[in-house]
Structure formats: C-alpha cells, structure tokens
Scaffold this motif. Structure first.
Motif, short mmCIF file in Angstrom:
data_model
loop_
_atom_site.label_atom_id
_atom_site.label_comp_id
_atom_site.label_asym_id
_atom_site.label_seq_id
_atom_site.Cartn_x
_atom_site.Cartn_y
_atom_site.Cartn_z
N THR A 95 0.89 -1.29 0.00
CA THR A 95 -0.01 0.21 0.15
C THR A 95 0.88 1.27 0.20
OG1 THR A 95 -1.74 -1.22 1.21
CG2 THR A 95 -1.74 1.20 1.36
N SER A 99 0.99 3.58 -3.42
CA SER A 99 0.36 4.75 -3.40
C SER A 99 0.79 5.87 -4.16
CB SER A 99 -0.16 5.13 -1.86
OG SER A 99 1.38 5.28 -1.16
N ALA A 105 -5.90 7.52 -2.36
CA ALA A 105 -6.59 6.53 -2.22
C ALA A 105 -8.14 6.84 -1.68
CB ALA A 105 -5.97 5.58 -1.27
N TRP A 160 -8.22 0.59 -6.34
CA TRP A 160 -8.49 0.89 -4.89
C TRP A 160 -10.22 0.48 -5.05
CZ3 TRP A 160 -5.23 1.83 -1.37
CH2 TRP A 160 -4.09 2.19 -1.55
#
Length: 279
Positions: A95, A99, A105, A160
């Motif tokens: 993550t 990102s 996100a 996502w």
C-alpha cells in the motif's frame, strides 16, 4: 510431502517479502489463506486451485494474483506435477509503495486484484526478475529496481476499492461468525458458542459459513491460527512456543496442520525466514 515435492523459500530482510519456488505432484496443500498479497508465475505443468468459488488452471507463463484472506488450495491434475515461483507482498509495504503510483486512495480504501489468473507476459517477466533478485540477495539497488518494475506493471491489475464494513456479498451470519473467530482465535471455541454469538443454530451457521467462505468454521479457525503462526515463526519464535500460544495441542499438532497448508514444517519455515538456528 513425497520425495518428488520440494520447496525453496527465503525472506528479504529489507522489505519482508517472502520468495518461494516449489514443485508439487498430486495434492499440494489444503485450503488456506495468507495475510499477504500473492503474485506468482507457473513455470511448468498445470497448477490447479480453487479460489473465489471458481476452479483455476494456471499453465506456464500465467500469473496468479491472490489477496490477503483469499482461501485457496492446490493440486497437480497431471502426472508431471507443477512448478511455480511466488512473491508474498506485505500489505502495508504494498500500500505504501503503490500509493505513489495511484491518485489519492479513497477513504477506507484497500487494494484489490481485478482477476485471480491472468495472461500478461510483461507481468510474468517482472515477477520472475523480482523473484530472482530478492531470492538470490542481489545488491539493494538491483532489488529495488526490479521491485519498481514489478509494481509498475502490477498497477494494471490493482485497483482501489472501498473497504467493507458489512460485505453485501456475504450472509450477515457468516460475517458475524468470522468476526467472532478473529476476536477469539486463541480460545477453544465450540460450535454452540459460535452459534450463540451469531443468533442461529449450529446447522444453519455451518451451512452459511461454508457457502460464504468455502470451508467450515473449525477449518477457518485452524487457518486463522496458522496465519498467525507464520508471522511468529518468521520473527524467530520456536515452534513449540507458537503451538502453545495459539491453542494447538502440541508442536506435532501444529506441524501436521502447517505441512498440510504450506507444504513445509514450522521449523523449516522458521529457519528459512529468520536465519536462526534451532535451539
């Protein structure tokens, strides 16, 4: 395992990523799940597995993608077995790294894979290269470059999604039972106790749970304990200590379940991940 089956596993100290290359003939492992994102490539043979209520057959060059919690098994439907290599990606690491490649996100968002099995030659090559650099301990800059290449290609298969509070795809009773098992994983839970917590009888509970997750509540509880055992063993805890902490009868009881799920003993897994000698 038979003498024809083998597993070669290592762990990268910087990222915590586990790399595994293995060969199985016949039955490989029982239904289980991992806390990690799994990205793997089939090298040889037919790798057959059940996941997300579907049966998949991965042949050489195909990439399989599993999310944390995806229950899956494994077997070789052909006599020559199958060989594969795989990366176990820590969710927090993935993550954090990914990102930077995505737009912001969404609130309460988590990463998911669009497909369980895919034909993507570029992703297969990136996975193989990342595996080789990590598994063989290449220079840090080489490992990081290979991982960047993997992540860049992996973004075409990741998206996502909103993290569910209650998952509308699953019966509420199954969700309640799963939450209870997670909250009381170290206890000697009985079906009557679980049924009382979910407000239905044992038979309705078991049917709903198996329909939602593909395995019975007792098997889910064992797999939940095994997932915790992997983390503790990787940190260097002794198998006997782990068995006692997680409610297994003894070390051999843990060992039997561990081998059925992962294909290797707790002691060997601990040694490969922690590089600590047996005491």
């Amino acid at each position: 395992m038979t003498s024809h089956n083998w597993i070669d596993l290592a762990q990268d100290a910087d990222t915590g990523i586990e790399t595994l290359r293995a060969h199985f003939e016949g039955h490989a492992y029982d239904p289980h799940w991992h806390d990690s994102y799994l990205v793997g490539v089939t090298e040889q043979g037919v790798q057959q597995f059940n996941c997300r209520r579907a049966r998949h057959q991965s042949t050489p060059g195909k990439v399989f993608l599993l999310e944390p919690g995806d229950i899956h098994d494994g077997e070789a439907p052909t006599a020559d077995g199958f060989t594969y290599r795989m990366l176990y990606l820590d969710p927090q690491w993935l993550t954090r790294e990914i990102s930077t490649m995505f737009d912001k996100a969404p609130d309460h968002g988590e990463l998911g894979f669009a497909h369980t099995l895919t034909t993507d030659d570029a992703l297969a090559r990136a996975t193989t290269l990342a595996f080789a650099t990590l598994h063989h301990g290449e220079l840090k800059i080489v490992r990081q470059t290979a991982l960047d290449g993997l992540l860049e290609r992996l973004t075409t298969h990741l998206h996502w999604r909103t993290r569910y509070g209650e998952d509308p795809r699953l019966p509420l009773v199954a969700q309640k039972a799963r939450e209870y098992l997670h909250a009381h994983a170290h206890e000697d839970i009985g079906l009557d106790q679980l049924a009382l917590a979910t407000g239905v009888d044992r038979f309705r509970l078991t049917r709903a749970f198996k329909a939602a997750f593909g395995i019975a509540p007792h098997a889910y509880l064992v797999q939940l304990r095994l997932a915790t055992a992997r983390r503790l063993l990787a940190r260097g805890e002794q198998p006997a200590t782990v068995a006692m902490a997680l409610g297994f009868a003894d070390q051999s009881h843990l060992g039997r379940w561990f081998v059925r799920a992962y294909g290797l003993t707790p002691a060997l897994y601990r040694k490969r991940c922690s590089n600590l000698p047996d005491s």
